[in-house]
Design a protein around this motif. Structure first.
Motif, PDB file in Angstrom:
ATOM      1  N   LEU A  59       0.865  -1.173   0.000  1.00 23.08           N
ATOM      2  CA  LEU A  59       0.000   0.000   0.000  1.00 23.08           C
ATOM      3  C   LEU A  59       0.900   1.220   0.000  1.00 23.08           C
ATOM      4  N   THR A  60       0.779   2.038  -1.032  1.00 18.18           N
ATOM      5  CA  THR A  60       1.752   3.099  -1.230  1.00 18.18           C
ATOM      6  C   THR A  60       1.110   4.299  -1.915  1.00 18.18           C
ATOM      7  N   SER A  61       1.811   5.399  -1.917  1.00 17.84           N
ATOM      8  CA  SER A  61       1.311   6.588  -2.612  1.00 17.84           C
ATOM      9  C   SER A  61       1.517   6.508  -4.114  1.00 17.84           C
ATOM     10  N   ALA A  62       2.295   5.554  -4.580  1.00 17.14           N
ATOM     11  CA  ALA A  62       2.542   5.399  -6.018  1.00 17.14           C
ATOM     12  C   ALA A  62       1.524   4.443  -6.629  1.00 17.14           C
ATOM     13  N   PRO A  63       0.925   4.804  -7.771  1.00 17.78           N
ATOM     14  CA  PRO A  63      -0.064   3.922  -8.403  1.00 17.78           C
ATOM     15  C   PRO A  63       0.541   2.593  -8.838  1.00 17.78           C
ATOM     16  N   ALA A  64      -0.326   1.607  -8.979  1.00 21.73           N
ATOM     17  CA  ALA A  64       0.096   0.296  -9.446  1.00 21.73           C
ATOM     18  C   ALA A  64       0.356   0.317 -10.943  1.00 21.73           C
ATOM     19  N   PRO A  65       1.172  -0.586 -11.452  1.00 19.72           N
ATOM     20  CA  PRO A  65       1.382  -0.690 -12.906  1.00 19.72           C
ATOM     21  C   PRO A  65       0.067  -0.972 -13.640  1.00 19.72           C
ATOM     22  N   ALA A  66       0.039  -0.635 -14.901  1.00 25.11           N
ATOM     23  CA  ALA A  66      -1.196  -0.743 -15.691  1.00 25.11           C
ATOM     24  C   ALA A  66      -1.735  -2.163 -15.751  1.00 25.11           C
ATOM     25  N   ASP A  67      -0.859  -3.156 -15.678  1.00 20.08           N
ATOM     26  CA  ASP A  67      -1.312  -4.545 -15.814  1.00 20.08           C
ATOM     27  C   ASP A  67      -1.473  -5.246 -14.461  1.00 20.08           C
ATOM     28  N   ALA A  68      -1.431  -4.508 -13.359  1.00 21.42           N
ATOM     29  CA  ALA A  68      -1.478  -5.129 -12.035  1.00 21.42           C
ATOM     30  C   ALA A  68      -2.881  -5.635 -11.729  1.00 21.42           C
ATOM     31  N   ARG A  69      -2.955  -6.849 -11.203  1.00 21.49           N
ATOM     32  CA  ARG A  69      -4.232  -7.483 -10.899  1.00 21.49           C
ATOM     33  C   ARG A  69      -4.178  -8.145  -9.525  1.00 21.49           C
ATOM     34  N   ALA A  70      -5.373  -8.344  -8.947  1.00 21.98           N
ATOM     35  CA  ALA A  70      -5.547  -9.131  -7.728  1.00 21.98           C
ATOM     36  C   ALA A  70      -6.938  -9.733  -7.799  1.00 21.98           C
ATOM     37  N   SER A  71      -7.221 -10.705  -6.950  1.00 22.90           N
ATOM     38  CA  SER A  71      -8.540 -11.333  -6.992  1.00 22.90           C
ATOM     39  C   SER A  71      -8.866 -11.956  -5.642  1.00 22.90           C
TER      40      SER A  71
END
Length: 655
Positions: free
Chosen positions: A410-422
């Motif tokens: 959990l960070t102030s920087a956005p996740a990469p465009a292809d980042a996923r979770a489920s």
């Protein structure tokens, strides 16, 4: 913060001098100094000068409504205890549906009457303490409850009008009678017309609703653990907590009134189980009407109240602040508990001075004192000039993937465009199960944790989360939970007393009378040593992603964007602790499951949480939230109830 308005007219009691007795003790002067040099300015305070048995009577006030449809307007019973004096007095009012069914206070007190129906026992300490000090107390039975006519409509026009009509009567704008039917008309010449409403839970909710009408004569309200929107009591952004208002109506009517069946039917029809916002809920939302509030507000809420959840306080406070309403707040670590039972001596003293200022016009300085008092640890309070929730800056944090599926940072920087979770929705689990074992992946949730904080970080206010989610079925419920991972000693708000223990000893607050005891059992804080604390949570139905008024069909596999609210918080995450964000499906401790629970895929690049951080992004960077991390140390579980209890009245309605 604005100053408080004085009462409409100076009560005659102030002119007689009896209530202007000063209670401040002069300090001793230094040797050789003038006698008055070291004396502090005395604080004016109303004194218990009315020792005679109060006048106790009932007046039935015409509401102008015909809730039970019998062809005559309904009258509500206002039980009155007032000093024996020719001088007009202000009124402290508690309007409640619980005076016969369920009781008030920690000891569940009911109203009692003598053989001729005259009121004798008044629940709570207000009459015992304030009547000798020159106030009248009025306890109002809401329509459909106890001795009042009509039907309970759970936050609707009947509820609000029950109390508003009594204020109108006190100011000569409505009619009151000495009998429930027929009878002689009676006035309220003994009253100044200035009213302060107080009450916990349902009672405080009525105070909020009446204040939102802008009724003339209401000078202040003291809502304790109160509702500001009935939708948010029974529903949340499209999901249901499993209870409905018609059940509460039947309870407060002592099992239901046959003549009120049509009212309950309208409640059921207007409160669909799918969680959509309907006109019934809109009518019962006081927040949009905060602009009408002319009374000052002294709000009290438990930060761990899982019954009347903190969003009720947060959204009401924000609306009051937007309209510059004079306001003060206490926020405790308890659950659904009255301040009389978690900070008794300070509460009675503060409430006394609050009413003296608001209703008697005394210049006692309470309007210049800190406006916010927050319990940081059991019985340890921190004061501030104004509540920091008004100035905390919305700050975006982003979940990012980690090395293990289901565990991320959990960070102030956005996740990469292809980042996923489920995750796969498992309605048998809840937020307490999800928060445990944060170093281990679970198919039922996705967990994102910060690096250990380098500095303390304070959250104060109401946050939100935006998700981009793709369900595998045509229905999906979402939950988001903020967790402070690290050891602490806190009030045991999940215990039976929700943070307090009732003792065998008693203390007395005011004058006891035959049939009306002023003594109450003492309490003390209960504590728990925990390794994590749930700071905030929120729930939503993904089918309401376009509108809370109307569900939209979900196509399995298609992404849907939705933003939903998190509960209001005021919490300091200490340096060395981690901040966690859990995203999951059905929180079995609170919400009902969707028709087809399934897998939900999250697009992390389109998912972020907005937190009300004191100091904003600068404070987040100083705390190290620009450094992602995964995993945390194992924790001991925080105890959890099997199911939450909805108990506005001290009884239980399992949700």
């Amino acid at each position: 913060m604005p100053t408080f308005a004085s009462p409409r007219r100076a009560p005659a009691l102030l002119l007689c001098g009896a209530l202007l007795a000063l209670t401040a003790t002069p300090a001793l002067a230094a040797p050789g100094a003038p006698a008055d040099a070291a004396r502090p300015a005395p604080e004016p305070r109303s004194q218990p000068v009315f020792a005679d048995e109060p006048v106790r009577e009932t007046v039935w006030v015409d509401t102008g409504l015909d809730g039970d449809g019998d062809g005559t307007t309904d009258r509500v019973a206002a039980d009155i205890a007032r000093p024996r004096t020719d001088a007009p007095t202000p009124v402290i009012m508690d309007a409640s549906p619980y005076y016969s069914c369920c009781g008030r206070g920690n000891e569940n007190e009911l109203k009692t009457y003598d053989d001729e129906g005259r009121p004798v026992g008044f629940p709570l300490f207000y009459d015992n303490y304030f009547v000798p000090r020159g106030y009248s107390t009025v306890l109002v039975d809401l329509a459909g409850t106890n001795r009042a006519q009509g039907c309970a409509d759970v936050g609707g026009a009947s509820d609000v009008t029950s109390a508003k009509a009594v204020i109108d009567w006190l100011n000569g704008r409505a009619k009151g009678y000495d009998a429930a039917t027929g009878g002689a008309e009676v006035g309220a010449g003994w009253s100044t017309g200035d009213v302060g409403m107080i009450g916990k839970s349902y009672d405080g909710t009525i105070a909020n609703g009446v204040a939102a009408t802008g009724v003339e004569g209401l000078r202040t309200i003291v809502p304790i653990g109160a509702i500001s929107s009935w939708y948010d009591y029974y529903r949340s952004d499209g999901v249901s907590f499993g209870a409905d208002p018609s059940g509460l109506a039947e309870t407060v009517e002592d099992g239901g009134r046959p003549e009120c069946a049509a009212v309950k039917q309208r409640l059921d029809e207007g409160a669909p189980a799918n969680g959509d916002v309907t006109p019934l809920w809109t009518e019962r939302d006081h927040v949009p009407d905060a602009a009408n509030v002319t009374a000052s507000v002294f709000a009290v809420h438990g930060l761990n109240d899982l019954n009347v959840k903190t969003i009720q306080f947060g959204q009401w406070w924000d609306a009051l602040a937007a309209h510059d309403v004079p306001r003060k707040v206490w926020l405790s670590q308890t659950g659904h508990v009255d301040p009389f039972d978690f900070r008794r001596a300070e509460w009675v003293d503060t409430l006394h001075r609050w009413f003296d200022h608001a209703l008697l016009g005394m210049d006692n300085g309470i309007d210049a004192e800190p406006a916010a008092s927050v319990e940081r640890a059991p019985d340890e309070w921190s004061d501030e000039p104004s509540w920091s929730g008004e100035t905390a800056a919305p700050t975006a944090l982003h979940p990012v993937p980690g090395e293990t599926d289901g565990l991320g940072g959990l960070t102030s920087a956005p996740a990469p465009a292809d980042a996923r979770a489920s995750f796969t929705d498992d309605p048998r689990q809840d937020e307490y199960a999800w928060a445990q074992q944060p170093d281990q992946a679970s198919p039922a949730r996705s967990l994102f944790t910060s690096a250990p904080l380098q500095e303390d970080l304070r959250l104060a206010g109401t946050g939100s989360i935006s998700v981009t989610a793709s369900p595998s079925t045509s229905s999906a419920h979402l939950s988001a939970v903020l967790v402070d991972y690290g050891p602490a000693t806190t009030r045991d708000h999940l215990g039976d007393g929700e943070g307090i223990r009732t003792l065998e000893t008693e203390s007395c607050w005011g004058e006891s009378r035959d049939g009306d005891d002023a003594c109450y059992r003492d309490t003390e804080a209960t504590t728990a040593d925990v390794d994590y604390r749930i700071v905030s949570r929120g729930w939503a139905d993904l089918a309401n992603h376009e509108s809370l008024e109307q569900e939209s069909p979900l196509t399995p596999g298609d992404p849907h964007e939705m933003t939903f609210r998190l509960s209001t918080a005021d919490h300091v995450i200490p340096a060395g602790h981690r901040l966690g964000l859990i995203i999951a499906g059905t929180d079995g401790a609170f919400i009902t499951a969707p028709d087809e629970p399934g897998r939900v895929d999250l697009d992390l690049a389109g998912t972020a949480v907005s937190l009300p951080i004191v100091g904003g992004s600068g404070a987040a960077v100083k705390a190290g939230l620009d450094a992602p991390a995964t995993g945390t140390a194992a924790v001991r579980p925080e105890r959890a109830p099997a199911r939450p209890e909805i108990h506005l009245n001290g009884g239980s309605f399992t949700g």
